[in-house]
Design a protein around this motif. Structure first.
Motif, PDB file in Angstrom:
ATOM      1  N   ASP A   4       0.519  -4.808  16.169  1.00 37.13           N
ATOM      2  CA  ASP A   4       0.883  -4.571  14.830  1.00 37.13           C
ATOM      3  C   ASP A   4       0.705  -5.756  13.728  1.00 37.13           C
ATOM      4  O   ASP A   4       0.175  -5.517  12.639  1.00 37.13           O
ATOM      5  CB  ASP A   4       2.395  -4.299  14.429  1.00 37.13           C
ATOM      6  CG  ASP A   4       2.729  -2.775  15.173  1.00 37.13           C
ATOM      7  OD1 ASP A   4       1.840  -2.245  15.499  1.00 37.13           O
ATOM      8  OD2 ASP A   4       4.048  -2.472  15.517  1.00 37.13           O
ATOM      9  N   VAL A   5       1.017  -6.780  14.225  1.00 38.30           N
ATOM     10  CA  VAL A   5       0.807  -8.334  13.326  1.00 38.30           C
ATOM     11  C   VAL A   5      -0.577  -8.301  13.193  1.00 38.30           C
ATOM     12  O   VAL A   5      -1.135  -8.506  11.931  1.00 38.30           O
ATOM     13  CB  VAL A   5       1.354  -9.250  14.011  1.00 38.30           C
ATOM     14  CG1 VAL A   5       1.053 -10.366  13.115  1.00 38.30           C
ATOM     15  CG2 VAL A   5       2.814  -9.358  13.967  1.00 38.30           C
ATOM     16  N   PHE A  49       3.651  -8.300   4.960  1.00 41.54           N
ATOM     17  CA  PHE A  49       4.267  -7.507   6.148  1.00 41.54           C
ATOM     18  C   PHE A  49       4.051  -7.742   7.390  1.00 41.54           C
ATOM     19  O   PHE A  49       4.880  -7.862   8.082  1.00 41.54           O
ATOM     20  CB  PHE A  49       3.873  -5.949   5.597  1.00 41.54           C
ATOM     21  CG  PHE A  49       4.450  -5.081   4.608  1.00 41.54           C
ATOM     22  CD1 PHE A  49       5.769  -5.420   4.403  1.00 41.54           C
ATOM     23  CD2 PHE A  49       3.603  -4.471   3.932  1.00 41.54           C
ATOM     24  CE1 PHE A  49       6.275  -4.954   3.243  1.00 41.54           C
ATOM     25  CE2 PHE A  49       4.440  -3.686   2.905  1.00 41.54           C
ATOM     26  CZ  PHE A  49       5.482  -3.822   2.588  1.00 41.54           C
ATOM     27  N   ALA A  50       2.962  -8.337   7.554  1.00 41.97           N
ATOM     28  CA  ALA A  50       2.757  -9.135   8.925  1.00 41.97           C
ATOM     29  C   ALA A  50       3.631 -10.020   9.252  1.00 41.97           C
ATOM     30  O   ALA A  50       4.080 -10.225  10.636  1.00 41.97           O
ATOM     31  CB  ALA A  50       1.158  -9.763   8.976  1.00 41.97           C
ATOM     32  N   PHE A  65      10.626 -10.040   3.954  1.00 36.49           N
ATOM     33  CA  PHE A  65      10.559  -8.776   3.383  1.00 36.49           C
ATOM     34  C   PHE A  65      10.721  -8.529   1.933  1.00 36.49           C
ATOM     35  O   PHE A  65      10.229  -7.838   1.093  1.00 36.49           O
ATOM     36  CB  PHE A  65      11.344  -7.778   4.263  1.00 36.49           C
ATOM     37  CG  PHE A  65      11.290  -6.213   3.819  1.00 36.49           C
ATOM     38  CD1 PHE A  65      10.444  -5.669   4.175  1.00 36.49           C
ATOM     39  CD2 PHE A  65      12.513  -5.780   2.797  1.00 36.49           C
ATOM     40  CE1 PHE A  65      10.521  -4.205   3.626  1.00 36.49           C
ATOM     41  CE2 PHE A  65      12.478  -4.597   2.395  1.00 36.49           C
ATOM     42  CZ  PHE A  65      11.372  -3.776   2.916  1.00 36.49           C
ATOM     43  N   ARG A  66      11.837  -9.423   1.441  1.00 35.61           N
ATOM     44  CA  ARG A  66      12.247  -9.340   0.017  1.00 35.61           C
ATOM     45  C   ARG A  66      10.986  -9.624  -0.628  1.00 35.61           C
ATOM     46  O   ARG A  66      10.825  -9.270  -1.749  1.00 35.61           O
ATOM     47  CB  ARG A  66      13.551 -10.134   0.168  1.00 35.61           C
ATOM     48  CG  ARG A  66      14.338 -10.210  -1.357  1.00 35.61           C
ATOM     49  CD  ARG A  66      15.605 -10.803  -1.159  1.00 35.61           C
ATOM     50  NE  ARG A  66      16.092 -10.793  -2.450  1.00 35.61           N
ATOM     51  CZ  ARG A  66      17.431 -11.091  -2.561  1.00 35.61           C
ATOM     52  NH1 ARG A  66      18.267 -11.264  -1.658  1.00 35.61           N
ATOM     53  NH2 ARG A  66      17.875 -10.898  -3.609  1.00 35.61           N
ATOM     54  N   TYR A  67      10.446 -10.963  -0.387  1.00 35.03           N
ATOM     55  CA  TYR A  67       9.502 -11.514  -0.993  1.00 35.03           C
ATOM     56  C   TYR A  67       8.225 -10.356  -1.100  1.00 35.03           C
ATOM     57  O   TYR A  67       7.922 -10.205  -2.304  1.00 35.03           O
ATOM     58  CB  TYR A  67       8.718 -12.714  -0.090  1.00 35.03           C
ATOM     59  CG  TYR A  67       9.700 -13.899  -0.282  1.00 35.03           C
ATOM     60  CD1 TYR A  67      10.546 -14.216  -1.295  1.00 35.03           C
ATOM     61  CD2 TYR A  67       9.255 -14.948   0.870  1.00 35.03           C
ATOM     62  CE1 TYR A  67      11.394 -15.186  -1.143  1.00 35.03           C
ATOM     63  CE2 TYR A  67      10.288 -16.013   0.803  1.00 35.03           C
ATOM     64  CZ  TYR A  67      11.293 -16.274  -0.230  1.00 35.03           C
ATOM     65  OH  TYR A  67      12.182 -17.472  -0.180  1.00 35.03           O
ATOM     66  N   THR A  68       7.887  -9.771  -0.022  1.00 32.93           N
ATOM     67  CA  THR A  68       6.907  -8.816  -0.220  1.00 32.93           C
ATOM     68  C   THR A  68       7.328  -7.688  -1.130  1.00 32.93           C
ATOM     69  O   THR A  68       6.544  -7.157  -1.875  1.00 32.93           O
ATOM     70  CB  THR A  68       6.321  -8.255   1.215  1.00 32.93           C
ATOM     71  OG1 THR A  68       6.318  -9.465   1.867  1.00 32.93           O
ATOM     72  CG2 THR A  68       5.104  -7.474   1.245  1.00 32.93           C
ATOM     73  N   HIS A 195      17.359   2.047   4.089  1.00 33.42           N
ATOM     74  CA  HIS A 195      16.994   1.205   5.296  1.00 33.42           C
ATOM     75  C   HIS A 195      15.565   0.998   5.425  1.00 33.42           C
ATOM     76  O   HIS A 195      14.860   2.147   5.278  1.00 33.42           O
ATOM     77  CB  HIS A 195      17.645   1.827   6.572  1.00 33.42           C
ATOM     78  CG  HIS A 195      17.312   1.072   7.805  1.00 33.42           C
ATOM     79  ND1 HIS A 195      17.761  -0.407   8.105  1.00 33.42           N
ATOM     80  CD2 HIS A 195      16.238   1.081   8.693  1.00 33.42           C
ATOM     81  CE1 HIS A 195      17.059  -0.670   9.271  1.00 33.42           C
ATOM     82  NE2 HIS A 195      16.403   0.281   9.749  1.00 33.42           N
ATOM     83  N   ALA A 196      14.796  -0.266   5.510  1.00 32.93           N
ATOM     84  CA  ALA A 196      13.517  -0.551   6.017  1.00 32.93           C
ATOM     85  C   ALA A 196      13.208  -0.662   7.175  1.00 32.93           C
ATOM     86  O   ALA A 196      13.825  -1.800   7.696  1.00 32.93           O
ATOM     87  CB  ALA A 196      12.967  -1.464   4.943  1.00 32.93           C
ATOM     88  N   SER A 197      12.501   0.111   8.066  1.00 32.84           N
ATOM     89  CA  SER A 197      12.162  -0.365   9.174  1.00 32.84           C
ATOM     90  C   SER A 197      10.895  -0.858   9.571  1.00 32.84           C
ATOM     91  O   SER A 197       9.834  -0.470   8.981  1.00 32.84           O
ATOM     92  CB  SER A 197      12.129   1.271  10.170  1.00 32.84           C
ATOM     93  OG  SER A 197      11.805   0.906  11.596  1.00 32.84           O
ATOM     94  N   VAL A 198      10.925  -2.029   9.974  1.00 30.32           N
ATOM     95  CA  VAL A 198       9.781  -3.038  10.112  1.00 30.32           C
ATOM     96  C   VAL A 198       8.572  -2.330  11.062  1.00 30.32           C
ATOM     97  O   VAL A 198       7.353  -2.618  11.046  1.00 30.32           O
ATOM     98  CB  VAL A 198      10.147  -4.480  10.441  1.00 30.32           C
ATOM     99  CG1 VAL A 198      10.795  -5.061   9.513  1.00 30.32           C
ATOM    100  CG2 VAL A 198      10.666  -4.282  11.774  1.00 30.32           C
TER     101      VAL A 198
END
Length: 477
Positions: A4-5, A49-50, A65-68, A195-198
């Protein structure tokens, strides 16, 4: 490093590279710069996100995640700015409402950056992911709104381009729509679940990579940045994206209200919304002529042989008209050719003259040519430019969509005994139209005649433009 990364990093690097190529090599400086900058920011978002999905001992995925997420709003704002300015050579052509919208979004982006720096740390959700607090959900809603806006504006610009620029813009528009669909789904999921699922972020690598590959094709090779909108712009409210986006946003807002204020579960709310939407859609189809026309137009390729109709119309229309040596001879030949192809009578040809504000009747299959004109801003001309396909003229009193045509263009419709109208769409816009009467002899249905003339009209428009360029004073030899 997980798969994924790796996918997110590759998509981000590809978007950065595509953005740099667009900035350096695409003509049409201002729109191309904005699209290139939008691609570059989208690449940075993918790399962010990576970092969120990267599982490292020291953590930190929540703050990344907050930065992105904070960066996503300026990124979508840049795409909105590109969509608003595409096809407009001067900034003064951007209307005041759009300027206010862009100013408000710029203020919202600044507020998001301040919230990012000064706000509390995000909470770590059990099982992976990040819980979204109210400011984060507002930010996600603004990102969703911007995504819908730039897709709608890009589609409206597409329909306002000349034919050659529409062909060039199709690859980029396809990539934009695919990418927007993914992020719309992700944003809606976050708004509904808070909710945000990575684990789902890596799915965006495909749409972003597709956009990074297709956008330079349109803006560098296709020179879309140099395109100009037609004098009569395609309205935003008449696009398919606007209809779907309005229905989607209204459904999402209703579902949020039902789950939070009515106290029902998400599944039950979705079932109630689907049931209510189906009842509303069926009612609209029964009551509204406009809705029925839209559904028939969308489903027409499924039950009609459009390719076969095109071949028949093109072969039968091209042969006799290619030999016309002058524009006047071509005008006289087109109505008779249309009668032969579609088996309708009469057929009257209207042509737009350069520099004039009306569309003049130049030829007809009737014994005497009607002495009528249609102004360029009359409802009939405006609707034909918008529809870009034949429109059926019933003259019914309950046909509210076309009632202005029946009232303001009554004289032309009556003089030409018109049952339907066919636009002649050339490279630079509508060069004229045909007003066609009823069936002659009953060998073809009216719907089949409309399809045949729809494709024949393309050849008529091309021949008119070709002859006009030949006879234009001062033409280079």
């Amino acid at each position: 490093m997980t798969t994924d990364v790796l996918l997110l990093v590759l998509a981000g690097v590809l978007a950065l590279f595509a953005g740099g190529l667009t900035v350096l090599f695409a003509p049409g400086r201002f729109p191309s710069l904005l699209v290139g900058g939008g691609l570059a920011l989208l690449g940075i978002v993918q790399i962010g996100f990576a970092r969120v999905t990267l599982d490292v001992p020291w953590g930190g995925g929540e703050i990344w995640f907050r930065y992105t997420l904070a960066l996503a709003l300026p990124a979508t704002l840049l795409w909105v700015l590109a969509a608003v300015t595409l096809g407009r050579p001067r900034a003064s052509q951007v209307s005041a409402p759009w300027r206010l919208y862009l100013l408000a979004q710029a203020g919202a982006s600044s507020a998001c950056i301040a919230w990012l720096v000064l706000g509390p740390q995000p909470a770590v959700a059990p099982g992976g992911g990040v819980d979204l607090d109210p400011p984060a959900r507002v930010l996600l809603g603004l990102v969703l709104l911007n995504t819908v806006v730039y897709v709608v504006k890009f589609e409206a610009a597409y329909f306002s381009f000349a034919r050659r620029h529409r062909r060039a813009f199709r690859p980029a528009l396809f990539g934009i729509v695919v990418c927007a669909i993914f992020y719309t789904a992700m944003a809606s999921r976050g708004l509904l679940s808070a909710h945000a699922s990575v684990s789902h972020l890596a799915y965006g690598a495909g749409p972003v990579a597709l956009l990074a590959l297709l956008a330079p094709v349109s803006f560098i090779r296709g020179r879309v940045g140099d395109a100009r909108l037609a004098p009569s712009h395609h309205p935003v409210t008449a696009t398919t994206s606007f209809l779907l986006a309005a229905a989607f946003l209204a459904g999402t807002a209703t579902l949020l209200w039902m789950t939070h204020f009515m106290g029902v579960s998400l599944v039950r709310g979705l079932w109630l919304l689907a049931t209510g939407g189906s009842i509303f859609a069926l009612t609209a189809l029964v009551v509204s002529n406009r809705a029925r026309r839209r559904v028939e137009r969308a489903l027409a390729p499924l039950w009609h042989d459009w390719g076969g109709a095109y071949r028949v119309a093109a072969n039968r229309a091209a042969a006799p008209l290619e030999s016309c040596g002058s524009l006047g001879e071509l005008f006289e030949a087109i109505p008779a050719n249309a009668v032969e192809i579609a088996d309708v009578d009469p057929v009257t040809l209207f042509v737009a003259r350069a520099g004039e504000t009306s569309i003049e009747c130049v030829a007809s299959s009737m014994d005497s040519r009607p002495d009528v004109r249609v102004a360029s801003r009359d409802p009939l001309a405006v609707e034909l430019r918008r529809a870009r396909r034949p429109i059926r003229l019933h003259g019914r009193v309950d046909d509210l969509e076309y009632v202005s045509i029946y009232v303001e263009n009554r004289e032309a419709l009556h003089a030409c005994r018109a049952r339907f109208a066919v636009p002649l769409m050339g490279e630079e816009g509508m060069v004229g139209f045909l007003l066609c009467g009823a069936r002659r002899g009953g060998r073809k249905r009216l719907r089949e005649a409309m399809r045949l003339l729809h494709f024949a009209a393309r050849r008529y428009a091309a021949l008119i433009e070709k002859q006009s360029s030949r006879q234009r004073p001062g033409r280079e030899r």
